[in-house]
Design an enzyme around this catalytic site. Structure first.
Site, PDB file in Angstrom:
ATOM      1  N   SER A 150       4.381  -6.493  -1.699  1.00 43.42           N
ATOM      2  CA  SER A 150       4.450  -5.042  -1.659  1.00 43.42           C
ATOM      3  C   SER A 150       3.452  -4.379  -0.717  1.00 43.42           C
ATOM      4  O   SER A 150       2.838  -3.365  -1.041  1.00 43.42           O
ATOM      5  CB  SER A 150       4.243  -4.518  -3.085  1.00 43.42           C
ATOM      6  OG  SER A 150       4.920  -3.334  -3.211  1.00 43.42           O
ATOM      7  N   SER A 151       3.303  -4.962   0.480  1.00 46.56           N
ATOM      8  CA  SER A 151       2.383  -4.358   1.447  1.00 46.56           C
ATOM      9  C   SER A 151       2.880  -2.986   1.888  1.00 46.56           C
ATOM     10  O   SER A 151       2.089  -2.065   2.106  1.00 46.56           O
ATOM     11  CB  SER A 151       2.207  -5.269   2.655  1.00 46.56           C
ATOM     12  OG  SER A 151       3.446  -5.541   3.258  1.00 46.56           O
ATOM     13  N   ASP A 195       6.093  -0.765  -7.847  1.00 46.30           N
ATOM     14  CA  ASP A 195       5.059  -1.114  -6.874  1.00 46.30           C
ATOM     15  C   ASP A 195       4.041   0.019  -6.706  1.00 46.30           C
ATOM     16  O   ASP A 195       2.840  -0.209  -6.629  1.00 46.30           O
ATOM     17  CB  ASP A 195       5.696  -1.438  -5.506  1.00 46.30           C
ATOM     18  CG  ASP A 195       6.829  -2.432  -5.648  1.00 46.30           C
ATOM     19  OD1 ASP A 195       6.832  -3.177  -6.645  1.00 46.30           O
ATOM     20  OD2 ASP A 195       7.726  -2.447  -4.788  1.00 46.30           O
TER      21      ASP A 195
HETATM   22  C1  GLA Z   1      11.037  -4.076  -5.329  1.00 43.91           C
HETATM   23  C2  GLA Z   1      11.059  -2.632  -5.816  1.00 43.91           C
HETATM   24  C3  GLA Z   1      10.511  -2.548  -7.247  1.00 43.91           C
HETATM   25  C4  GLA Z   1      11.266  -3.509  -8.164  1.00 43.91           C
HETATM   26  C5  GLA Z   1      11.295  -4.915  -7.554  1.00 43.91           C
HETATM   27  C6  GLA Z   1      12.161  -5.866  -8.339  1.00 43.91           C
HETATM   28  O1  GLA Z   1       9.712  -4.534  -5.225  1.00 43.91           O
HETATM   29  O2  GLA Z   1      10.279  -1.828  -4.966  1.00 43.91           O
HETATM   30  O3  GLA Z   1      10.613  -1.221  -7.704  1.00 43.91           O
HETATM   31  O4  GLA Z   1      12.564  -3.037  -8.394  1.00 43.91           O
HETATM   32  O5  GLA Z   1      11.767  -4.902  -6.219  1.00 43.91           O
HETATM   33  O6  GLA Z   1      11.702  -6.043  -9.624  1.00 43.91           O
END
Ligand code: GLA
Length: 412
Positions: A150-151, A195
């Site tokens: 999640s960068s 995230d």
């Molecule tokens: C991405 C989305 C999150 C979540 C994940 C899967 O990271 O940004 O909100 O839905 O996928 O769990």
């Protein structure tokens, strides 16, 4: 971050600390050589791994992410000119500048600066800022890009917080997470809010972080169905089996079930990315969502009650989660499956894909006394068998524990 002093802030707003870390001092030096003056403050926002609860946040269910220590750090100096100048300590990310009054986000080119602009635009729009301040910003990132940690959301969150502070505004962490979730959609990402929420709300050493209070009202979620029916998750699983069939549904069948036209389905229900999809595995997807939501609750219960075999039970839930992601949600890929197998083979008690999937990364639960041999063996079995993977190995395989959420740093 040891020894950092905290200044008084409302508990639900982002904490402010004094600059004490060598990394900040180093960033300051680079900033001064780049912009000719010193930054006024620094903002950091962490990446995340999700322990369990995949692809259910946007269905209205709680998930269990944790912040990692890898982060996005930005040094900032508000400027009199209405220009935002962005630079990056990594020279492969090119400098960028734009007028703050004319933010254009190019969805077709997901360059790094566009994620910054999402956070900037989100805050500008939230406050209806007519005369937003310009700023000089230097970014330093330690989250491996495109790795499922999640960068990009961390960058959007960091930029949102930078803009908030530079313009002298205040918001709670929950409001910030909400705005950043919405504003990431400017670049075309339809995330569920996990995230951004963990990036702001994480608490160091806590295993458990729950999404709450976010506004999902524009979504038709599987959770709404459960609430409306007033039944448990287990009962929902039985209902799915009774009501839906495992064979994929065609668009025509869905229209018939819902009593709507194809046009209505396209304009009211399907997202932009699913306009051309012709079959839908409703049974499998619903089974995944309700069973995964039940696993999250079970995980939480085990953490709370801490039975003697807690670690084994948690590991088993992680393994079941991976199987469900692979079989029912189909968001795994052969490489992730291989990595999970290798991790389990070398001592992980639980292992699963984490984040969106279809690539990205895995999270494993490993006893501390086995950690070193585990890392060594996984390196050998997964990374050292392939030249491309070998290049990634250095910052892609790491041990972590729950880190803290976003912070602002100021000089003493
Ligand atoms: C991405 C989305 C999150 C979540 C994940 C899967 O990271 O940004 O909100 O839905 O996928 O769990």
């Amino acid at each position: 971050m040891a020894g950092a002093a905290m200044t008084a802030e409302a508990p639900d707003t982002v904490p402010v600390q004094l600059v004490e870390q060598p990394r900040l001092q180093k960033l300051k030096e680079i900033f001064m050589s780049k912009f000719g003056s010193a930054p006024k403050f620094y903002v950091r926002a962490p990446g995340r791994v999700n322990l369990i609860g995949e692809h259910i946040d946007y269905c209205g269910y709680s998930v269990l992410p944790m912040a990692i220590e890898q982060d996005i750090l930005i040094a900032v100096e508000p400027a009199k000119s209405q220009v935002v100048q962005l630079a990056n300590t990594n020279s492969s990310y090119l400098d960028f500048s734009t007028s703050v009054n004319n933010i254009e986000i190019n969805k077709t080119k997901p360059q790094w600066h566009n994620y910054f602009l999402c956070g900037l635009k989100g805050i500008q729009e939230h406050f209806g800022l007519n005369n937003p301040t310009g700023m000089n910003c230097l970014l330093d990132g330690t989250i491996p890009p495109s790795s499922g940690l999640s960068s990009s959301s961390a960058l959007v969150c960091c930029a949102g917080l930078v803009t908030l502070r530079a313009n002298g505004k205040n918001l709670s962490k929950v409001e910030l997470a909400e705005i950043c979730t919405k504003s990431e959609r400017y670049i075309g990402t339809e995330g569920g809010g996990m995230d951004q929420a963990i990036s702001f709300l994480a608490e160091e050493g806590t295993l458990l972080s729950k999404l709450k209070g976010l506004d999902w009202k524009n979504m038709l979620r599987l959770h709404d169905v459960q609430t409306k029916l007033g039944v448990s998750l287990e009962e929902m699983l039985t209902i799915v089996e009774e009501v839906l069939h495992p064979e994929p549904y065609s668009t025509e069948e869905i229209c018939k079930c819902l009593g709507i036209s194809l046009e209505e389905l396209r304009s009211q229900i399907l997202t932009q990315n699913t306009q051309d999809v012709s079959t839908f595995k409703l049974y499998q997807r619903a089974k995944h969502v309700y069973s995964e939501a039940a696993r999250v609750l079970e995980f939480k219960k085990i953490c709370k009650e801490a039975p003697a075999n807690a670690v084994q039970l948690l590991g088993e839930l992680m393994n079941q989660s991976h199987i469900s992601c692979r079989e029912m949600y189909e968001c795994s890929c052969p490489e992730l499956d291989r990595l999970v197998d290798i991790c389990l083979q070398f001592g992980a008690i639980g292992s699963r894909l984490t984040g969106a999937g279809w690539g990205g990364c895995t999270v494993s639960m490993v006893p501390t006394d086995k950690l070193n041999t585990f890392l060594k063996n996984v390196k050998k079995a997964y990374y050292q068998t392939n030249v491309q993977r070998l290049a990634l190995e250095n910052n892609s395989l790491f041990a972590t524990k729950p880190g803290r959420g976003a912070l602002v740093f100021i000089e003493a």
